[in-house]
Each structure stands twice: as structure tokens, then as C-alpha cells.
Design a protein around this motif. Structure first.
Motif, short mmCIF file in Angstrom:
data_model
loop_
_atom_site.label_atom_id
_atom_site.label_comp_id
_atom_site.label_asym_id
_atom_site.label_seq_id
_atom_site.Cartn_x
_atom_site.Cartn_y
_atom_site.Cartn_z
N ALA A 167 0.87 -1.19 0.00
CA ALA A 167 0.00 0.00 0.00
C ALA A 167 0.90 1.22 0.00
CB ALA A 167 -0.89 0.01 1.25
N ASN A 168 0.40 2.31 -0.57
CA ASN A 168 1.22 3.52 -0.61
C ASN A 168 1.77 3.85 0.78
OD1 ASN A 168 2.25 6.14 -1.58
ND2 ASN A 168 0.58 6.95 -0.33
N ARG A 169 0.91 3.81 1.78
CA ARG A 169 1.34 4.14 3.14
C ARG A 169 1.44 2.90 4.02
NH1 ARG A 169 1.05 9.37 5.02
NH2 ARG A 169 -0.27 10.78 3.85
N GLY A 181 -9.12 5.55 5.32
CA GLY A 181 -9.89 4.33 5.49
C GLY A 181 -9.11 3.06 5.17
N LEU A 182 -8.19 3.17 4.23
CA LEU A 182 -7.40 2.00 3.83
C LEU A 182 -6.66 1.43 5.05
CD1 LEU A 182 -5.06 1.84 0.74
CD2 LEU A 182 -4.33 0.95 2.93
N VAL A 183 -6.01 2.33 5.79
CA VAL A 183 -5.25 1.89 6.96
C VAL A 183 -6.18 1.32 8.02
CG1 VAL A 183 -3.90 2.78 8.91
CG2 VAL A 183 -3.22 3.32 6.57
N LEU A 235 -4.67 11.33 -10.89
CA LEU A 235 -5.62 10.20 -10.78
C LEU A 235 -6.81 10.53 -9.88
CD1 LEU A 235 -3.12 7.21 -10.42
CD2 LEU A 235 -4.44 7.84 -12.45
N TRP A 236 -6.54 11.12 -8.72
CA TRP A 236 -7.64 11.34 -7.74
C TRP A 236 -8.80 12.14 -8.36
CZ3 TRP A 236 -8.55 9.27 -2.97
CH2 TRP A 236 -9.53 9.88 -2.18
N PRO A 237 -8.52 13.27 -9.03
CA PRO A 237 -9.67 13.98 -9.64
C PRO A 237 -10.35 13.18 -10.74
CG PRO A 237 -7.70 15.38 -9.64
CD PRO A 237 -7.28 14.04 -9.13
N GLN A 253 -2.75 -2.56 -2.99
CA GLN A 253 -3.87 -1.68 -2.62
C GLN A 253 -3.87 -0.38 -3.42
OE1 GLN A 253 -5.94 -2.85 -0.05
NE2 GLN A 253 -4.62 -4.66 0.04
N ASP A 254 -5.00 -0.06 -3.98
CA ASP A 254 -5.35 1.31 -4.36
C ASP A 254 -4.64 1.88 -5.60
OD1 ASP A 254 -7.37 2.97 -3.62
OD2 ASP A 254 -6.42 3.76 -1.84
N TYR A 255 -5.12 3.08 -5.93
CA TYR A 255 -4.78 3.74 -7.19
C TYR A 255 -3.33 4.20 -7.28
CZ TYR A 255 -5.16 7.87 -4.24
OH TYR A 255 -4.97 8.79 -3.25
N GLN A 256 -2.64 4.29 -6.16
CA GLN A 256 -1.24 4.74 -6.22
C GLN A 256 -0.34 3.66 -6.81
OE1 GLN A 256 -2.94 4.48 -3.28
NE2 GLN A 256 -2.94 6.43 -2.18
N LEU A 257 -0.80 2.40 -6.83
CA LEU A 257 0.08 1.28 -7.20
C LEU A 257 -0.50 0.45 -8.35
CD1 LEU A 257 1.16 0.11 -3.61
CD2 LEU A 257 2.31 1.71 -5.13
N ASP A 314 -14.47 14.01 8.33
CA ASP A 314 -13.93 13.74 6.99
C ASP A 314 -12.48 14.17 6.92
OD1 ASP A 314 -16.83 13.92 5.39
OD2 ASP A 314 -16.64 15.40 6.98
N ARG A 315 -11.69 13.50 6.06
CA ARG A 315 -10.44 14.14 5.63
C ARG A 315 -10.85 15.42 4.91
NH1 ARG A 315 -8.04 12.50 1.71
NH2 ARG A 315 -9.50 10.84 1.18
N LEU A 316 -10.03 16.45 5.04
CA LEU A 316 -10.40 17.73 4.41
C LEU A 316 -10.15 17.59 2.91
CD1 LEU A 316 -11.38 20.52 4.56
CD2 LEU A 316 -9.45 21.15 5.94
O1 F6P Z 1 -9.02 5.41 0.47
C1 F6P Z 1 -8.48 6.45 -0.22
C2 F6P Z 1 -7.15 6.94 0.32
O2 F6P Z 1 -6.50 7.67 -0.62
C3 F6P Z 1 -6.20 5.88 0.75
O3 F6P Z 1 -5.40 5.41 -0.26
C4 F6P Z 1 -5.43 6.59 1.80
O4 F6P Z 1 -5.07 5.74 2.83
C5 F6P Z 1 -6.39 7.63 2.34
O5 F6P Z 1 -7.34 7.84 1.38
C6 F6P Z 1 -5.68 8.86 2.85
O6 F6P Z 1 -4.97 9.54 1.85
P1 F6P Z 1 -3.42 9.85 1.94
O7 F6P Z 1 -2.72 8.54 2.10
O8 F6P Z 1 -3.10 10.54 0.67
O9 F6P Z 1 -3.22 10.72 3.15
#
Ligand code: F6P
Ligand code: ADP
Length: 520
Positions: free
Chosen positions: A14-16, A37-39, A96-98, A141-145, A276-278
Motif C-alpha cells: 500500500a502507498n502508506r 480508510g485503507l489503513v 488520478l484522484w480527480p 492496494q489502491d490507485y497509487q500502485l 472527513d479528511r479535508l
Molecule cells: O481510500 C483512499 C485513500 O487515498 C487511501 O489510499 C489513503 O489511505 C487515504 O485515502 C488517505 O490519503 P493519503 O494517504 O493521501 O493521506
């Protein structure tokens, strides 16, 4: 002789990582829970089974040495300052996100961002190849990879590869705007199984393969050109750790904290909450507009009604996020200035991250939960809210544009673009008799309890294990050295028309291309 690194039968990429490395002002290194939410979801899955998690530690520069935490082996992947800018903030979150979220803000295209995305995806594939045991299951996981599945297959044809998209997969008319659309699809087709939040997302992916790659498709299967491999794309919606979170929410200290929160807000009759995340996808501006109008029209007002808006810091160096933060904070200031009272602000705005206990207490304290995204892959906050309401109290206002709405139909559904409708829905959520709200909450909780994150992970891994094709022994190449230098897609082969006669050119009218800014 150096001791060989341990390898794992289950590897998450996963990216993070689940924790971010933070260097405090006095130079101390702290590890904090990563946002998103992924984490939340993957952490609870990984705590119950042994495995490794390959990901970025959240700061630029050298990666920390691999380490174990809470029974998970964490394998950090380094990102340079330029890669954080180009791969993470740039291509992942400004290109990608937009595009994947209905182009709510314009997408930006830069070739150097793409090049960084390729480099970082290659690095992730190499890191996974290092820690995966022979025949391991790798869950990307997810669009970053999105390039990792094919890059990894070249390095390690012995492993089983799955990918899950936590965000929406766009309609082909939007996806087609991406100059690297073919490479992204080819990257994903290296997987054995591709998981999506909604059926519509899986269908969008299959259709993109047909129309943009000319791939043969049948229902949920895509045949990979040049091999007999078939890749399945299906919906398996993610969820929350219902039992773990409910247990937390039942703790006496958490319930006491919920009462304390209400008391410190002046024991309002109706406490509304947004968490929410901002992010511009979350519809926070729309929500505030509806709330402000309800206050101005004196249909509700402080101190009887108040709103707590938790807006978690996110991607703060990306322009669209910086602009959004300014707009939200200005709006909150205006609402409080014009419509608040001494000791009774109309909006309590909090730009912080909180421990899980505090989140559970906030959910319990809230009479009305406002979940109003313009587009959201799932929205785990909605599921967390109903999980925490073991008292059957509260009401969930839920946007039709979330993945969660496809499972939580009984919620107070809203279209956040329709401000008048949103206002009516908020009033309905406030005024519906408690007995009816309890019945609704019971049904919502049953759904989340029956479809929790453990069930999601089990379903996903079963689908991956049963995916149409086992790894091809004849395609096996030498796994060392672990590096991939060849491009994923030689040449511009992304404009072929579909095998079913349906070509992209025939259907692009529906695209919202006029909204996108394209620079290169
Ligand atoms: O679920 C979408 C997402 O982009 C995850 O990939 C990520 O964990 C989360 O939102 C938070 O985003 P970011 O890792 O860019 O802080
Ligand atoms: P996204 O993945 O887009 O951020 P989700 O709603 O699916 O959206 O997941 C958000 C997760 O982050 C949830 O688990 C939620 O509880 C958590 N979260 C959101 N805001 C905060 C915060 N301020 N502090 C702690 N956790 C938060």
C-alpha cells in the motif's frame, strides 16, 4: 555472510504503512497512525494473520529499516522529496484522484509526474518481490500502485497477485482522458483478481479494457492479449471491524466521554457531526451551505442545535486542498460570526486527528451524522457511526454517491448537490420519531455486522485464490536480480477500438472533459 531477510506468505503493498514517521520539533522520532480508510481496514485484517506490509513511512528521504509492530512486519519503501511531489502529491493526488472522482476539480497532467509514478511503482514491485515467500499471496492496494501487478508478475511469476481499489473506478469517458490510460490498464492486468467497491466500478474497468485496449471481455473477465490469462474484476465492498469497534464503543470510559462531549457543548437537543479528511470529494462545503441556510431561515439554531465538524488534515501541499481549507475555514468563520451566539457557536470546527476512543465517543454523542460526499469509494465513517450506535440512537444522513449507500439503503439518503433536498433530509433526520430511527439503526447495524472487514478480507482472499488462472509455470522467469527496466507498454497502443465494435470515439460525448485542465 548476511542473514537472509525473512519472507512472508501474505504481503500487502500500500502507498502508506499503517504508521507515519514524524520527527517532532525537538528531533524525536514518533510513529503515528496514518490517515484514511485503507489503513483503518487493512490494519485490523493484518493484526489477525501473519504477514508483511510494504509501504511508504510518510516522510521524504531514506527509508527506516524494516521493523515489526503489533505482529505485522513493516517494510518501508523510500520516497525522495521529488517523488513525494511528483508521484504522491502530483500523479496520485492531482492527476488520478480527480479523474477517479468525477473531475470535481480539474485534473493536471504532467509527463514528469507519470515518470515518477512508474519509478515508484517499480520500487514497490521490487520491495514486494524481496519479502514475498515462494508462492505467496500479494495484495496490492489502491490507485497509487496500479502498475505493481504487472511489474511484480515479471519479477515473481510464482506469486498470486490481487489488487483492490479503495476509491471509485471512473467511467471510460473520464478515464480515457488520461494520456497513460493504456499503461494503467496493462499494469492492472498483471493481477489475477481485481477487487472494486461497487459493481459499477468493476464494470467501468472491464469496459475500459474493451474499449481502450481492444481486449476480449466476457462478463467480469478480461483476457490478456498475448497470453491465455484471464483476469476477473468484481465488487467486494470493504467494511469496518464491527466487533472490535463496538467493543470499544461499549467501554464505560468511552460512553462517559460521549456524555462529557455533549455536556461541554452545552447539552444541545440535537448534535450534528461531520468527520472527513479535508477533501473536496467529501461535500463539506455543500453540507455547510445547507446548514447555514437552515440557520438563516431560523428552522434550526444554536444552542438547541449545533454542528461539530472534524476536518482531518490531508494532502496540504496540493493546491486544490489548500484552496478548500481556506474556503471551509472562511465559511465556518462566517457562519459563527453571523449565526452563532456567545457561548453557543453554530459550528465547532476541529482540524485534528484523534485517537480511536475519541472518535467512538464523538460518534456516540452525535444525534445526526452528516456523510455528504460528492463521490466516495466507500466511506467507512458511515459504517463506523452505525457500529458505535449500540444504543440504537442517532440518525445517518448518507449521500447516494458513496459506496456505503449501496449497502445502507435505510439511511436518510441525500443528493448533496441538491441543497434544498439536503436541508429537507437533515430536518427529517432530526424530526423522525425516535422509535422509527431505532428501527432504521437496527437494520443498518445488522448489515455492517454481517458484512464486516473480516468477512470482506476472507471473501477477497477466497476470490483471489479461486481466480480463473493459476500462475503459468511456462512464463516463469528468473526471479533475480529483482529489477524491472522494460516499460510496461511499448509504443502508443492505446487507441484501438473495442472487440465488440463499441469504440471509445462513439461514446465520449458523456465525458466532462471541459472541466479538466491539461498541462504537460
Ligand atoms: O481510500 C483512499 C485513500 O487515498 C487511501 O489510499 C489513503 O489511505 C487515504 O485515502 C488517505 O490519503 P493519503 O494517504 O493521501 O493521506
Ligand atoms: P478516506 O479513506 O477517504 O479518508 P473513510 O471514511 O473511508 O475516508 O475513512 C476515514 C477513516 O479515517 C475512518 O476510519 C475515520 O474514523 C478515520 N478518521 C477520519 N478523521 C479522523 C480524525 N480526525 N482522527 C482520527 N481518525 C479519523
Amino acid at each position: 555472510m548476511p542473514t537472509p531477510r525473512p519472507t512472508y506468505d501474505l504481503v500487502i503493498a500500500a502507498n502508506r504503512l499503517p504508521v507515519d514517521k514524524v520527527v517532532t520539533d525537538d528531533g524525536e522520532v514518533e510513529w503515528r497512525r496514518s490517515p484514511g480508510g485503507l489503513v483503518t481496514a487493512m490494519e485490523s485484517v493484518m493484526r489477525s494473520q501473519p504477514g508483511a506490509w510494504v509501504g511508504w513511512a510518510g516522510d521524504a528521504g531514506e527509508a527506516p529499516e524494516p521493523f515489526d509492530e503489533d505482529g505485522i512486519h513493516l517494510h518501508p519503501v523510500p520516497l525522495s522529496t521529488e517523488e513525494v511531489r511528483d508521484y504522491y502529491e502530483g500523479f496520485s493526488n492531482d492527476t488520478l484522484w480527480p479523474i477517479y472522482h468525477d473531475v470535481i476539480v480539474p485534473a493536471t497532467f504532467h509527463r514528469e509526474w507519470w515518470s515518477s509514478y512508474e519509478t515508484v511503482n517499480r520500487r514497490f514491485a521490487e520491495a514486494v518481490a524481496e519479502v514475498a515467500a515462494e508462492g505467496a499471496t500479494v495484495w496490492v492496494q489502491d490507485y497509487q500502485l496500479q502498475l505493481v501487478p504487472t511489474l511484480l508478475r515479471r519479477l515473481r511469476p510464482d506469486v498470486r497477485i490481487g489488487w483492490f481499489n479503495h476509491i471509485p473506478f471512473p467511467p471510460v469517458e473520464l478515464f480515457a482522458q488520461l494520456p497513460w490510460r493504456a499503461q494503467l490498464l496493462e499494469g492492472l492486468l498483471g493481477a489475477d483478481f481485481l477487487g472494486f467497491q461497487r459493481q459499477a466500478d468493476a464494470r467501468n474497468f472491464v469496459r475500459a479494457c474493451r474499449q481502450l485496449l481492444g481486449a476480449q471481455t466476457k462478463r467480469d473477465r478480461v483476457t490478456v492479449e498475448g497470453s491465455r490469462r484471464q483476469v476477473r474484476a468484481a465488487a467486494i465492498p470493504i467494511s469496518v471491524d464491527f466487533r472490535g469497534l463496538e467493543e470499544l464503543a461499549r467501554r464505560p470510559d468511552v460512553m462517559a466521554r460521549a456524555r462529557e462531549i455533549r455536556a461541554s457543548l452545552g447539552d444541545p437537543e440535537v448534535l450534528m457531526l461531520g468527520v472527513d479528511r479535508l477533501d473536496y470529494t467529501k461535500g463539506i462545503r455543500h453540507r455547510l451551505k445547507a446548514y447555514e441556510e437552515l440557520l438563516s431561515e431560523r428552522r434550526i439554531g444554536p444552542p438547541e442545535v449545533t454542528l461539530v465538524q472534524v476536518a482531518t488534515p490531508s494532502r496540504e501541499r496540493v493546491d486544490a486542498y489548500r484552496i478548500l481549507r481556506g474556503e471551509i475555514e472562511q465559511t465556518v468563520g462566517r457562519i459563527n460570526g453571523e449565526l452563532g451566539k456567545i457561548g453557543a457557536p453554530a459550528v465547532h470546527y476541529l482540524h485534528h486527528s484523534y485517537p480511536r476512543e475519541e472518535m467512538a465517543a464523538l460518534f456516540q454523542a452525535a444525534d445526526v451524522m452528516l456523510v455528504t460526499p460528492l463521490r466516495d469509494g466507500m466511506n467507512l465513517v458511515a459504517k463506523e457511526y452505525v457500529t458505535c450506535r449500540h444504543d440504537l440512537g442517532g440518525a445517518l444522513v448518507l449521500s447516494e454517491f458513496t459506496g456505503a449507500w449501496h449497502e445502507l439503503h435505510q439511511a436518510f439518503a441525500c443528493n448533496p448537490h441538491d441543497i434544498e433536498g439536503l436541508k429537507q433530509t437533515i430536518l427529517r433526520a432530526i424530526n423522525t420519531p425516535a422509535k422509527d430511527k431505532q428501527r432504521i439503526m437496527k437494520a443498518l447495524r445488522r448489515r455492517v455486522s454481517d458484512h464486516d472487514v473480516q468477512r470482506w478480507a476472507a471473501r477477497y482472499l477466497a476470490a483471489l485464490a479461486a481466480a480463473p488462472e493459476l500462475p503459468q509455470p511456462e512464463a516463469r522467469n528468473t526471479p533475480t536480480p529483482h529489477s524491472v527496466e522494460t516499460p510496461l507498454m511499448p509504443g502508443p497502443s492505446d487507441s484501438r477500438s473495442g472487440s465488440d465494435g463499441e469504440s471509445y470515439g462513439e461514446s465520449q460525448g458523456a465525458a466532462r472533459g471541459e472541466a479538466t485542465g491539461s498541462r504537460s
